[in-house]
Design a protein around this motif. Sequence first.
Motif, PDB file in Angstrom:
ATOM      1  N   ASN A  79     -31.584   5.748  36.593  1.00 51.40           N
ATOM      2  CA  ASN A  79     -32.938   5.415  37.072  1.00 51.40           C
ATOM      3  C   ASN A  79     -32.955   5.079  38.562  1.00 51.40           C
ATOM      4  O   ASN A  79     -33.931   5.378  39.262  1.00 51.40           O
ATOM      5  N   MET A 124     -34.799   7.158  41.801  1.00 52.28           N
ATOM      6  CA  MET A 124     -35.549   6.555  42.915  1.00 52.28           C
ATOM      7  C   MET A 124     -35.005   7.023  44.262  1.00 52.28           C
ATOM      8  O   MET A 124     -35.764   7.204  45.210  1.00 52.28           O
ATOM      9  N   LYS A 170     -37.480   6.590  47.410  1.00 58.39           N
ATOM     10  CA  LYS A 170     -38.063   5.253  47.274  1.00 58.39           C
ATOM     11  C   LYS A 170     -37.059   4.188  47.697  1.00 58.39           C
ATOM     12  O   LYS A 170     -37.440   3.115  48.156  1.00 58.39           O
ATOM     13  N   PHE A 194     -42.858  -4.713  30.758  1.00 57.62           N
ATOM     14  CA  PHE A 194     -43.366  -3.507  30.088  1.00 57.62           C
ATOM     15  C   PHE A 194     -42.500  -2.295  30.437  1.00 57.62           C
ATOM     16  O   PHE A 194     -41.968  -2.201  31.540  1.00 57.62           O
ATOM     17  N   ASN A 195     -42.391  -1.411  29.485  1.00 58.94           N
ATOM     18  CA  ASN A 195     -41.499  -0.256  29.563  1.00 58.94           C
ATOM     19  C   ASN A 195     -42.235   0.973  30.131  1.00 58.94           C
ATOM     20  O   ASN A 195     -43.308   1.276  29.634  1.00 58.94           O
ATOM     21  N   PRO A 206     -38.932  -0.582  35.545  1.00 61.15           N
ATOM     22  CA  PRO A 206     -38.979  -0.340  36.999  1.00 61.15           C
ATOM     23  C   PRO A 206     -40.337   0.195  37.472  1.00 61.15           C
ATOM     24  O   PRO A 206     -40.639   0.120  38.654  1.00 61.15           O
ATOM     25  N   VAL A 207     -41.144   0.711  36.550  1.00 59.54           N
ATOM     26  CA  VAL A 207     -42.417   1.345  36.946  1.00 59.54           C
ATOM     27  C   VAL A 207     -43.627   0.441  36.685  1.00 59.54           C
ATOM     28  O   VAL A 207     -44.546   0.382  37.509  1.00 59.54           O
ATOM     29  N   ASN A 216     -50.226  -7.035  23.340  1.00 57.74           N
ATOM     30  CA  ASN A 216     -50.003  -6.408  22.038  1.00 57.74           C
ATOM     31  C   ASN A 216     -51.101  -6.702  21.027  1.00 57.74           C
ATOM     32  O   ASN A 216     -51.247  -5.978  20.049  1.00 57.74           O
ATOM     33  N   PRO A 255     -52.356   7.456  30.064  1.00 58.13           N
ATOM     34  CA  PRO A 255     -51.282   8.342  30.533  1.00 58.13           C
ATOM     35  C   PRO A 255     -50.507   8.992  29.390  1.00 58.13           C
ATOM     36  O   PRO A 255     -50.016  10.109  29.519  1.00 58.13           O
ATOM     37  N   MET A 256     -50.407   8.284  28.281  1.00 54.70           N
ATOM     38  CA  MET A 256     -49.783   8.839  27.064  1.00 54.70           C
ATOM     39  C   MET A 256     -50.748   8.567  25.925  1.00 54.70           C
ATOM     40  O   MET A 256     -51.385   7.516  25.908  1.00 54.70           O
ATOM     41  N   LEU A 274     -46.978   7.091  22.709  1.00 53.79           N
ATOM     42  CA  LEU A 274     -46.601   5.762  23.203  1.00 53.79           C
ATOM     43  C   LEU A 274     -45.861   4.974  22.117  1.00 53.79           C
ATOM     44  O   LEU A 274     -44.868   4.289  22.400  1.00 53.79           O
ATOM     45  N   PHE A 303     -42.431   6.074  22.052  1.00 51.29           N
ATOM     46  CA  PHE A 303     -41.773   5.601  23.277  1.00 51.29           C
ATOM     47  C   PHE A 303     -41.375   4.121  23.124  1.00 51.29           C
ATOM     48  O   PHE A 303     -40.266   3.715  23.468  1.00 51.29           O
ATOM     49  N   ILE A 304     -42.272   3.314  22.559  1.00 54.03           N
ATOM     50  CA  ILE A 304     -41.989   1.874  22.359  1.00 54.03           C
ATOM     51  C   ILE A 304     -40.942   1.700  21.251  1.00 54.03           C
ATOM     52  O   ILE A 304     -40.064   0.842  21.338  1.00 54.03           O
ATOM     53  N   ILE A 336     -44.201  -6.045  15.598  1.00 53.68           N
ATOM     54  CA  ILE A 336     -45.283  -6.743  16.303  1.00 53.68           C
ATOM     55  C   ILE A 336     -46.524  -6.835  15.403  1.00 53.68           C
ATOM     56  O   ILE A 336     -47.177  -7.879  15.332  1.00 53.68           O
TER      57      ILE A 336
END
Length: 284
Positions: free
Chosen positions: A49, A53, A58, A144-145, A148-149, A192, A227-228, A233, A236-237, A245
Amino acid sequence: MEITKVAVIGAGTMGNGIAHVFAQSGFKVNLIDVNQGSLDRALATIDKNLSRMVAKDKISESDKDAALSRIQTFTDIKSGADSVQLVVEAVNENFDLKTKIFKELAEVTSEETILASNTSSISITKLAGVVKERSEKVIGMHFFNPVPVMKLVEVVNGLDTSDETYEVIENLSKKLGKTPVYVNDAPGFVSNRVLMPMINEAIFCVYEGVATPENVDEVMKLGMAHPMGPLRLADFIGLDVCLDILRVLYDGFADPKYRPCPLLVKMVDAGKLGDKTGEGFYKY
Ligand code: CAA
């Protein structure tokens, strides 16, 4: 209190992302996991990752090397956490496991050390309750995943969290380039409590044959500018994380509106957990 060295417990997706942002922002990081293989994979992910960058201009190659040199790995909590000013716990969403770790942290860290949890839904007050003598130093620091973003850190005080602890974490989140947002301690906090019912409802749409996963996601991406889509998502989570959760919400509010969709339960039982197992609502 000046924080220069932190420990991150758990080298999974969230733990490696959290270690990445601290190291990139100049902090020394002790990354702790019982499993050496997980630590090795985490370092490889952070390297990848950071390289991404560098490729996007970046950060420079030397920024990347400096960030990596700030991370040390440990397989036991005592050696990794005894000399840090902050611990961020980012293990699985399992209360018994977190309880065990917090009790150990209270023994091996100095009285000044802040004990933060990246829990996505478990009550900070309840977690602080297992280390009563340190409860003013316990706080929620929810990232949040991909860490870095994503700009948000949801900061959650337990009943006893001191103003001083909150201020340290608020300022620290800003030093990481994040935006801290304060929310009160309640099941699922804000993130959540709002996100998971949407994901659960998207799963019900598939379960009841209203639309395919692809079409549910297209509706939310093109109609709501997400975005997703919610099912992409959820993969992804991690579907297991989503189920955990939802169960915290369902139990915490004792309200059937948070009942996990039977299809979600079935997919988790079948080991179809999303990206991490290669299959969820989509194949990877
Ligand atoms: N590390 C560093 N940079 C990364 C990265 C990572 N792990 N992943 C993506 N990026 C960067 C990319 O390099 C790219 O940078 P540029 O804008 O400079 O080109 C940027 O992020 C976007 O990535 P991509 O172009 O590869 O892909 P994308 O445009 O499809 O975006 C995404 C990917 C950022 C993940 C986007 O789809 C998104 O925001 N999705 C929603 C994510 C979300 O909702 N996360 C919260 C989940 S809930 C949670 O985490 C907490 C919980 O309690 C459950």
